[in-house]
Design an enzyme around this catalytic site. Structure first.
Site, PDB file in Angstrom:
ATOM      1  NE  ARG A 161      -4.257  -1.389   0.223  1.00  0.00           N
ATOM      2  CZ  ARG A 161      -4.414  -2.663  -0.126  1.00  0.00           C
ATOM      3  NH1 ARG A 161      -3.417  -3.331  -0.667  1.00  0.00           N
ATOM      4  NH2 ARG A 161      -5.582  -3.269   0.050  1.00  0.00           N
ATOM      5  CB  SER A 236      -8.729  -1.161   4.418  1.00  0.00           C
ATOM      6  OG  SER A 236      -9.055  -2.399   3.874  1.00  0.00           O
ATOM      7  CD  GLU A 332      -5.684   1.590   2.209  1.00  0.00           C
ATOM      8  OE1 GLU A 332      -5.274   1.393   1.074  1.00  0.00           O
ATOM      9  OE2 GLU A 332      -6.885   1.748   2.470  1.00  0.00           O
TER      10      GLU A 332
HETATM   11  N1  EPU Z   1     -11.286 -10.192  10.191  1.00  0.00           N
HETATM   12  C1  EPU Z   1     -11.777  -9.993  11.459  1.00  0.00           C
HETATM   13  N2  EPU Z   1     -12.884  -9.207  11.604  1.00  0.00           N
HETATM   14  C2  EPU Z   1     -13.500  -8.622  10.554  1.00  0.00           C
HETATM   15  C3  EPU Z   1     -13.008  -8.833   9.254  1.00  0.00           C
HETATM   16  C4  EPU Z   1     -11.868  -9.618   9.103  1.00  0.00           C
HETATM   17  O1  EPU Z   1     -11.267 -10.512  12.430  1.00  0.00           O
HETATM   18  O2  EPU Z   1     -14.485  -7.897  10.794  1.00  0.00           O
HETATM   19  C5  EPU Z   1     -10.062 -11.003  10.047  1.00  0.00           C
HETATM   20  C6  EPU Z   1     -10.338 -12.370   9.481  1.00  0.00           C
HETATM   21  O3  EPU Z   1      -9.600 -13.304  10.210  1.00  0.00           O
HETATM   22  C7  EPU Z   1      -9.767 -12.333   8.087  1.00  0.00           C
HETATM   23  C8  EPU Z   1      -8.694 -11.284   8.204  1.00  0.00           C
HETATM   24  O4  EPU Z   1      -9.167 -10.362   9.197  1.00  0.00           O
HETATM   25  O5  EPU Z   1      -9.245 -13.552   7.705  1.00  0.00           O
HETATM   26  C9  EPU Z   1      -8.429 -10.533   6.931  1.00  0.00           C
HETATM   27  O6  EPU Z   1      -9.655  -9.999   6.444  1.00  0.00           O
HETATM   28  P1  EPU Z   1      -9.893  -9.759   4.877  1.00  0.00           P
HETATM   29  O7  EPU Z   1      -9.576 -11.003   4.127  1.00  0.00           O
HETATM   30  O8  EPU Z   1     -11.232  -9.182   4.683  1.00  0.00           O
HETATM   31  O9  EPU Z   1      -8.773  -8.740   4.458  1.00  0.00           O
HETATM   32  P2  EPU Z   1      -8.171  -7.445   5.180  1.00  0.00           P
HETATM   33  O10 EPU Z   1      -6.770  -7.771   5.578  1.00  0.00           O
HETATM   34  O11 EPU Z   1      -9.066  -6.874   6.199  1.00  0.00           O
HETATM   35  C10 EPU Z   1      -7.080  -6.544   2.973  1.00  0.00           C
HETATM   36  C11 EPU Z   1      -7.056  -5.256   2.225  1.00  0.00           C
HETATM   37  C12 EPU Z   1      -8.367  -5.060   1.484  1.00  0.00           C
HETATM   38  C13 EPU Z   1      -8.537  -6.239   0.512  1.00  0.00           C
HETATM   39  C14 EPU Z   1      -8.521  -7.552   1.316  1.00  0.00           C
HETATM   40  C15 EPU Z   1      -8.571  -8.765   0.448  1.00  0.00           C
HETATM   41  C16 EPU Z   1      -5.605  -3.801   3.533  1.00  0.00           C
HETATM   42  C17 EPU Z   1      -5.523  -2.628   4.435  1.00  0.00           C
HETATM   43  N3  EPU Z   1      -6.831  -4.161   3.157  1.00  0.00           N
HETATM   44  O12 EPU Z   1      -8.118  -6.431   3.947  1.00  0.00           O
HETATM   45  O13 EPU Z   1      -8.285  -3.871   0.723  1.00  0.00           O
HETATM   46  O14 EPU Z   1      -9.758  -6.119  -0.207  1.00  0.00           O
HETATM   47  O15 EPU Z   1      -7.306  -7.618   2.083  1.00  0.00           O
HETATM   48  O16 EPU Z   1      -7.358  -8.961  -0.168  1.00  0.00           O
HETATM   49  O17 EPU Z   1      -4.582  -4.364   3.164  1.00  0.00           O
HETATM   50  C18 EPU Z   1      -8.706  -1.525   0.803  1.00  0.00           C
HETATM   51  O18 EPU Z   1      -7.487  -1.367   0.668  1.00  0.00           O
HETATM   52  O19 EPU Z   1      -9.487  -0.546   0.895  1.00  0.00           O
HETATM   53  C19 EPU Z   1      -9.248  -2.875   0.859  1.00  0.00           C
HETATM   54  C20 EPU Z   1     -10.542  -3.120   1.033  1.00  0.00           C
END
Ligand code: EPU
Length: 337
Positions: A161, A236, A332
């Site tokens: 990012r 995010s 972010e």
């Molecule tokens: N999780 C929780 N609570 C929640 C949601 C998620 O505990 O309410 C945990 C779950 O264990 C899950 C983990 O967090 O396995 C990761 O969640 P998710 O797969 O939804 O991905 P993220 O790390 O929250 C990142 C990117 C997103 C992107 C997703 C999918 C960043 C800051 N965000 O989110 O990007 O869509 O991975 O690859 O790296 C964005 O940048 O705006 C964005 C949405």
């Protein structure tokens, strides 16, 4: 031409009602150069798709909204295709265009809000793929020198990012065009993201196409993330923090179910969403703002929130996570004071 009293509500995905008295549209590089040459010490705010910005107040600074369009095939070499895209093209439309033409490499980045020109700035990423894997070069105008420069992938210094446009060259260049390098036949599909893998298995697809992947990604996004057209948000709000092995070990002793990704010998990425949820902030409303009920990392505008209200709420979350886990979250989303 300068536009006055322009509401920026349609131009920011948080849907915040802020105004600009100094608003310009640029649909060509010449438009931008003309503006830069017209005013001395011009220090504009460059507006792309507005999907990663939190406006706290009305904006005094001049705003240039980039509306440079066009998708053109630059060249084709064997299985590679180089596509040149105007910075003002909508990212998601561009992905759909590629998927339709069967050009591979960005199908995992389906439905990400925002414009093509903003994508390299924060090296957008989702579901196992980051922009840098398909980025070839970009064209940008130096605000000070009023000159066009080509940036290679190496020049951009991409990381999670992040890029040179968020660091050393922050607010110094205006990206006008991006060239992507995609594949025509031998696509390198990325199905490493667990929910994507599970969906492919569930649907019993032995050889997924890029169209399949794009459709699945859209499905996953639609179940987890709010559509900014319906609920104001910027995806995010914070980055996923990276902690040392030592810190990770002490956390996992205490929280055995904590999700994590080992990203190097001494570094672990922890989902900010998990930290926020464990700090008691999932689906929590505070006035006109709150966190999304299906994803704790997404701060939402119920309709009438102000930028300051959203900002204050985000800082409350940050403080709680710091207190509970001793981890300082980093935004972010860009904050415009
Ligand atoms: N999780 C929780 N609570 C929640 C949601 C998620 O505990 O309410 C945990 C779950 O264990 C899950 C983990 O967090 O396995 C990761 O969640 P998710 O797969 O939804 O991905 P993220 O790390 O929250 C990142 C990117 C997103 C992107 C997703 C999918 C960043 C800051 N965000 O989110 O990007 O869509 O991975 O690859 O790296 C964005 O940048 O705006 C964005 C949405």
């Amino acid at each position: 031409m300068k536009n006055k009293n322009i509401s920026l509500k349609p131009y920011n995905s948080f849907g915040l009602e802020v105004f600009s008295n100094n608003f310009y549209r640029a649909s060509t590089e010449t438009d931008i150069l003309k503006l830069l040459n017209k005013f001395s010490n011009f220090d504009p705010y460059i507006l792309g798709g507005g999907s990663n910005i939190l406006f706290k107040n009305n904006i005094d600074k001049p705003i240039i909204k980039i509306e440079i369009k066009g998708i053109e095939i630059e060249k084709e070499i064997d299985d590679e295709i180089y596509i040149s895209v105007g910075a003002g093209e909508n990212w998601s439309n561009f992905v759909d265009w590629c998927v339709k033409k069967k050009y591979g490499g960005i199908e995992n980045l389906s439905l990400i809000p925002g414009n093509v020109g903003s994508a390299p700035i924060q090296n957008i990423g989702a579901y196992g793929v980051e922009l840098e894997s398909v980025f070839y070069s970009c064209k940008a105008i130096s605000i000070k020198k009023k000159k066009i420069k080509i940036f290679s992938k190496k020049d951009c210094q991409f990381s999670y990012r992040n890029s040179i446009f968020k660091e050393k060259l922050k607010n110094k260049y205006i990206i006008t065009n991006v060239i992507f390098k995609l594949t025509k036949v031998n696509h390198k599909l990325n199905i490493s993201y667990k929910p994507l893998k599970e969906l492919i298995e569930k649907e019993n697809i032995s050889k997924p196409t890029i169209k399949n992947i794009s459709n699945f990604i859209k499905k996953i996004r639609q179940t987890k993330l709010p559509d900014p057209k319906l609920i104001g948000n910027c995806g995010s709000f914070f980055k996923n923090p990276i902690v040392s092995k030592k810190m990770f070990k002490s956390l996992i002793l205490k929280y055995s179910s904590m999700p994590s990704f080992n990203i190097s010998d001494n570094e672990f990425k922890i989902p900010a969403a998990w930290l926020i949820e464990k700090s008691g902030f999932k689906g929590v409303d505070e006035g006109e703002t709150g966190t999304y009920k299906k994803h704790a990392l997404v701060i939402i505008n119920h309709g009438k929130a102000t930028g300051t209200e959203i900002y204050n709420f985000s800082q409350k979350i940050k403080k709680s996570v710091l207190k509970k886990f001793n981890i300082l979250l980093e935004e972010e989303v860009n904050i415009f004071e």
